[in-house]
Design a protein around this motif. Structure first.
Motif, PDB file in Angstrom:
ATOM      1  N   LEU A  70       3.209  87.752  40.896  1.00 58.01           N
ATOM      2  CA  LEU A  70       2.448  88.025  39.684  1.00 58.01           C
ATOM      3  C   LEU A  70       1.396  89.093  39.952  1.00 58.01           C
ATOM      4  N   ASP A  71       1.181  89.985  38.957  1.00 58.67           N
ATOM      5  CA  ASP A  71       0.142  90.989  39.120  1.00 58.67           C
ATOM      6  C   ASP A  71      -1.208  90.447  38.668  1.00 58.67           C
ATOM      7  N   GLU A  72      -2.219  91.306  38.628  1.00 59.71           N
ATOM      8  CA  GLU A  72      -3.580  90.860  38.311  1.00 59.71           C
ATOM      9  C   GLU A  72      -3.726  90.325  36.894  1.00 59.71           C
ATOM     10  N   PHE A  73      -2.771  90.660  36.019  1.00 63.98           N
ATOM     11  CA  PHE A  73      -2.816  90.181  34.639  1.00 63.98           C
ATOM     12  C   PHE A  73      -1.943  88.942  34.427  1.00 63.98           C
ATOM     13  N   GLY A  74      -1.332  88.462  35.516  1.00 64.48           N
ATOM     14  CA  GLY A  74      -0.476  87.287  35.427  1.00 64.48           C
ATOM     15  C   GLY A  74       0.936  87.594  34.998  1.00 64.48           C
ATOM     16  N   ALA A  75       1.293  88.880  34.908  1.00 61.20           N
ATOM     17  CA  ALA A  75       2.659  89.263  34.531  1.00 61.20           C
ATOM     18  C   ALA A  75       3.566  89.212  35.756  1.00 61.20           C
ATOM     19  N   TYR A  76       4.750  88.638  35.587  1.00 66.27           N
ATOM     20  CA  TYR A  76       5.641  88.515  36.739  1.00 66.27           C
ATOM     21  C   TYR A  76       6.438  89.797  36.953  1.00 66.27           C
ATOM     22  N   ASN A  77       6.772  90.041  38.204  1.00 62.12           N
ATOM     23  CA  ASN A  77       7.562  91.195  38.593  1.00 62.12           C
ATOM     24  C   ASN A  77       9.021  90.769  38.672  1.00 62.12           C
ATOM     25  N   GLU A  78       9.879  91.433  37.925  1.00 63.88           N
ATOM     26  CA  GLU A  78      11.290  91.050  37.871  1.00 63.88           C
ATOM     27  C   GLU A  78      12.031  91.352  39.161  1.00 63.88           C
ATOM     28  N   ARG A  79      11.432  92.179  40.011  1.00 66.01           N
ATOM     29  CA  ARG A  79      12.175  92.722  41.149  1.00 66.01           C
ATOM     30  C   ARG A  79      11.828  92.086  42.495  1.00 66.01           C
ATOM     31  N   ILE A  80      10.636  91.514  42.622  1.00 65.78           N
ATOM     32  CA  ILE A  80      10.164  91.062  43.941  1.00 65.78           C
ATOM     33  C   ILE A  80       9.938  89.555  43.949  1.00 65.78           C
ATOM     34  N   PHE A  81      10.577  88.898  44.903  1.00 62.70           N
ATOM     35  CA  PHE A  81      10.482  87.450  45.059  1.00 62.70           C
ATOM     36  C   PHE A  81       9.857  87.130  46.414  1.00 62.70           C
ATOM     37  N   MET A  82       8.987  86.137  46.435  1.00 60.82           N
ATOM     38  CA  MET A  82       8.301  85.739  47.668  1.00 60.82           C
ATOM     39  C   MET A  82       8.598  84.288  48.002  1.00 60.82           C
ATOM     40  N   MET A  83       9.297  84.065  49.139  1.00 63.32           N
ATOM     41  CA  MET A  83       9.488  82.690  49.603  1.00 63.32           C
ATOM     42  C   MET A  83       9.075  82.529  51.062  1.00 63.32           C
ATOM     43  N   ALA A  84       8.230  83.470  51.540  1.00 63.91           N
ATOM     44  CA  ALA A  84       7.653  83.332  52.877  1.00 63.91           C
ATOM     45  C   ALA A  84       6.473  82.369  52.776  1.00 63.91           C
ATOM     46  N   VAL A  85       6.609  81.189  53.362  1.00 63.69           N
ATOM     47  CA  VAL A  85       5.657  80.099  53.128  1.00 63.69           C
ATOM     48  C   VAL A  85       4.198  80.405  53.479  1.00 63.69           C
ATOM     49  N   PRO A  86       3.897  81.235  54.493  1.00 63.90           N
ATOM     50  CA  PRO A  86       2.474  81.465  54.774  1.00 63.90           C
ATOM     51  C   PRO A  86       1.722  82.127  53.626  1.00 63.90           C
ATOM     52  N   TYR A  87       2.448  82.823  52.734  1.00 64.43           N
ATOM     53  CA  TYR A  87       1.787  83.598  51.679  1.00 64.43           C
ATOM     54  C   TYR A  87       1.822  82.932  50.306  1.00 64.43           C
ATOM     55  N   ILE A  88       2.378  81.738  50.209  1.00 60.01           N
ATOM     56  CA  ILE A  88       2.437  81.071  48.900  1.00 60.01           C
ATOM     57  C   ILE A  88       1.887  79.653  48.968  1.00 60.01           C
ATOM     58  N   ALA A  89       1.104  79.369  50.001  1.00 64.13           N
ATOM     59  CA  ALA A  89       0.606  78.003  50.206  1.00 64.13           C
ATOM     60  C   ALA A  89      -0.382  77.573  49.127  1.00 64.13           C
ATOM     61  N   GLY A  90      -1.003  78.529  48.428  1.00 66.76           N
ATOM     62  CA  GLY A  90      -1.935  78.160  47.370  1.00 66.76           C
ATOM     63  C   GLY A  90      -1.241  77.507  46.199  1.00 66.76           C
ATOM     64  N   TYR A  91      -0.089  78.056  45.811  1.00 68.14           N
ATOM     65  CA  TYR A  91       0.670  77.518  44.679  1.00 68.14           C
ATOM     66  C   TYR A  91       1.752  76.541  45.115  1.00 68.14           C
ATOM     67  N   ASN A  92       2.071  76.524  46.390  1.00 74.83           N
ATOM     68  CA  ASN A  92       3.023  75.557  46.950  1.00 74.83           C
ATOM     69  C   ASN A  92       2.358  74.921  48.168  1.00 74.83           C
ATOM     70  N   PRO A  93       1.432  73.987  47.939  1.00 78.46           N
ATOM     71  CA  PRO A  93       0.555  73.506  49.020  1.00 78.46           C
ATOM     72  C   PRO A  93       1.241  72.691  50.098  1.00 78.46           C
ATOM     73  N   ASP A  94       2.451  72.248  49.857  1.00 76.66           N
ATOM     74  CA  ASP A  94       3.173  71.530  50.906  1.00 76.66           C
ATOM     75  C   ASP A  94       4.617  71.986  50.888  1.00 76.66           C
ATOM     76  N   TYR A  95       5.119  72.413  52.033  1.00 73.42           N
ATOM     77  CA  TYR A  95       6.498  72.881  52.098  1.00 73.42           C
ATOM     78  C   TYR A  95       7.190  72.153  53.233  1.00 73.42           C
ATOM     79  N   SER A  96       8.492  71.925  53.081  1.00 71.33           N
ATOM     80  CA  SER A  96       9.192  71.039  54.005  1.00 71.33           C
ATOM     81  C   SER A  96      10.425  71.704  54.598  1.00 71.33           C
ATOM     82  N   GLY A  97      10.208  72.727  55.403  1.00 72.50           N
ATOM     83  CA  GLY A  97      11.278  73.324  56.188  1.00 72.50           C
ATOM     84  C   GLY A  97      12.518  73.683  55.414  1.00 72.50           C
ATOM     85  N   LEU A  98      13.660  73.153  55.867  1.00 73.94           N
ATOM     86  CA  LEU A  98      14.941  73.505  55.280  1.00 73.94           C
ATOM     87  C   LEU A  98      15.046  73.057  53.824  1.00 73.94           C
ATOM     88  N   ASP A  99      14.398  71.943  53.485  1.00 79.50           N
ATOM     89  CA  ASP A  99      14.409  71.491  52.090  1.00 79.50           C
ATOM     90  C   ASP A  99      13.747  72.520  51.185  1.00 79.50           C
TER      91      ASP A  99
END
Length: 571
Positions: free
Chosen positions: A523-552
């Motif tokens: 999401l950009d500064e206005f909260g608009a989502y980017n259609e092209r870029i996806f982030m699933m690297a856990v160190p950088y999304i821990a704020g919105y995904n506070p607990d992550y469980s490996g392969l699951d």
């Protein structure tokens, strides 16, 4: 139209993304995978970067997501020399067994190669760049394409979609500049060598246990007795060797037990309708208490009525306090030994310890909708519930417990409760000084020649994202959660909480990492989502995904991402 897809990272996350495309028979995509190492599939946890011969998984074959080959079938194909090295007997192996992490890494690597062959047979173009370090990601809004900048001689090119699957990362702070100071225990080989002195380990969960298993083997040996019990013998020239775990809770993690639902309630994740219905009656926020009741207490009511009677009227804080008081009333290593016996019975009888299993379900279920909590509930989550969850769902394997107890019984492993006010500073010449208040309320400052930070994957901030152009062009934005009650925000700020911020829309709590939507689009500064870029690297999304469980986590996130891309392609 052919869509060009870049997958950044060829570890478990990238493996699951590729698996989703192949299973969908997505012939309208061309996939390029960029992996900085030569090996695919294993990532950090299951390669030499994150494991040695001594490290084992904390999940069994029946608990991992479905791959092309089951773990027990794959074991039958492994070279006898390899199985002998890991002390595995193929004829006695089953999907209920845990596996050495390095061997599991070979399994994941083989699954990756199988998927590559399946993709080729299905007419899906997959190109892999090994030894390729991604330096930057540049989004072109006008062309609706994304440039991937690497250290390769040839240009990586432009892509319609980029999926960031770079996995674990431990930033280097003092390691390398201060002898005996380690920012993490990985790779384990760096801990090899003589340590004839007490070693400080920050943390007491699985990452800390990884450090314990490595250090123990380089300074002594475990001995299997005729009675089946394990003891530890220190090397003669290591008389001052000792391991000291420093834990804020003063507790050790819970022991692996039998899970009735081996995939931890993947069906328990709230639907979009359930989230929206609850938000309507909760001033636009998802209620943490609602999730606690629905995904924890209600399943216990069905599975363990007697335990439910005890906790039926408890609010979340009351339940956590109840369990913590029970755990704190027993000496940590005595509780560890008792839970080992309980877990052995659970596995032998194939009978779950339901309240512990339901905590795992709760953790998984609330991970994805957590971005809809109020800031107040997010603070409660981190201060109240997470400390308990992190202890209970660590699922320490039995062999690790046996080794920990052997070290403790030999007087070589102790646990120190350090409290929330503890801190560490690098030593002038080596190691670190641990400052804390002990259980007798006495201030302590202890210097250790060797110090290892082992609290697990750190939650990285927005500014630590390695792709400069994404920040410079405001393609991404810091993650934040809105306060429901302004007075609470003001009180938090007055108390010194620097994460409380204010803008034209109200008071917010800054949380780690970058902002993403339910489909893992940035999401950009206005909260608009980017259609092209996806982030699933856990160190950088821990704020919105506070607990992550490996392969699951990899399996669930990849489903959202690939479904979104293919839906857009068809639409």
């Amino acid at each position: 139209m052919i869509k060009r897809i870049a997958i950044l990272g060829g570890g478990p996350s990238g493996l699951f993304v590729l698996k989703r495309f192949v299973e969908a028979n997505a012939r309208n995509v061309e996939i390029e995978i960029f992996e900085k190492k030569k090996e695919l599939g294993s990532g950090m946890p299951y390669s030499r970067d994150g494991a040695g011969e001594e490290h084992i998984t904390n999940v069994s074959g029946n608990e991992i997501p479905v791959f092309e080959t089951s773990l027990s079938d794959w074991i039958q194909t492994v070279e006898p020399e390899t199985l002998k090295r890991f002390n595995i007997q193929a004829e006695k192996f089953s999907d209920y067994k845990v596996l050495p992490r390095l061997l599991f890494g070979q399994y994941l690597s083989d699954q990756f190669h199988i998927l590559e062959r399946k993709a080729k047979a299905a007419g899906i173009l997959v190109k892999v760049h090994r030894g390729a370090m991604v330096k930057d990601i540049v989004d072109d809004k006008e062309q609706k394409l994304v440039e991937v900048v690497t250290d390769m001689k040839e240009e990586a090119g432009l892509f319609h979609h980029v999926i960031i699957c770079t996995g674990h990362l431990w930033p280097v702070v003092h390691e390398g500049s201060v002898e005996g100071y380690f920012d993490s225990p990985y790779p384990p080989l760096k801990l090899a060598g003589k340590r004839n002195h007490p070693v400080a380990i920050r943390g007491s969960s699985l990452t800390a246990i990884d450090a314990v298993r490595t250090l123990a083997r380089h300074n002594g040996e475990f001995i299997n007795g005729e009675d089946g019990k394990i003891s530890f013998r220190l090397r003669e020239d290591r008389s001052d060797f000792k391991l000291v775990l420093h834990s804020r809770s003063g507790l050790l993690p819970a022991v692996r037990f039998h899970l009735e639902d081996s995939h931890l309630g993947k069906d328990a994740v709230l639907t979009k309708e359930e989230v929206e219905d609850n938000k309507k009656v909760n001033e636009g926020f998802l209620s943490l208490d609602f999730v606690f009741e629905k995904n924890f207490k209600q399943p216990i009511k069905e599975k363990d009525p007697e335990f439910y009677k005890i906790i039926a009227q408890m609010k979340m804080e009351e339940f956590v306090d109840f369990i913590m008081r029970l755990r704190e009333s027993v000496v940590a290593f005595d509780l560890f030994a008792g839970e080992y016996i309980e877990a052995e019975k659970s596995i032998k009888r194939q009978q779950s310890v339901y309240w512990k299993e339901m905590l795992g379900v709760l953790s998984f279920a609330m991970n994805y909708p957590a971005k809809y909590f109020s800031a107040e509930d997010m603070l409660r989550l981190h201060k109240v519930l997470h400390p308990l969850i992190s202890i209970v769902i660590a699922y320490v394997p039995q062999s690790s417990v046996e080794e920990m107890l052997a070290l403790h019984n030999a007087g070589l492993l102790e646990l120190v409760s350090v409290g929330d006010d503890s801190y560490v500073e690098p030593g002038d010449e080596c190691g670190a000084i641990y400052h804390y208040t002990d259980s007798f309320n006495k201030a302590r400052s202890t210097h250790y020649k060797t110090y290892i930070d082992a609290i697990g994957q750190p939650h990285l901030n927005y500014t630590q994202l390695p792709y400069k152009s994404l920040m410079d062009k405001n393609t991404v934005s810091p993650a934040k959660i809105k306060f429901r009650d302004v007075s609470v925000a003001i009180k938090e700020k007055a108390a010194g909480n620097r994460d409380v911020i204010i803008d034209e829309n109200g008071y917010y709590l800054n949380v780690p990492g970058i902002a993403i939507n339910d489909n893992f689009q940035v999401l950009d500064e206005f909260g608009a989502y980017n259609e092209r870029i996806f982030m699933m690297a856990v160190p950088y999304i821990a704020g919105y995904n506070p607990d992550y469980s490996g392969l699951d986590f990899c399996e669930a996130a990849s489903k959202f991402i690939v479904h979104t891309i293919l839906k857009e392609s068809l639409g």
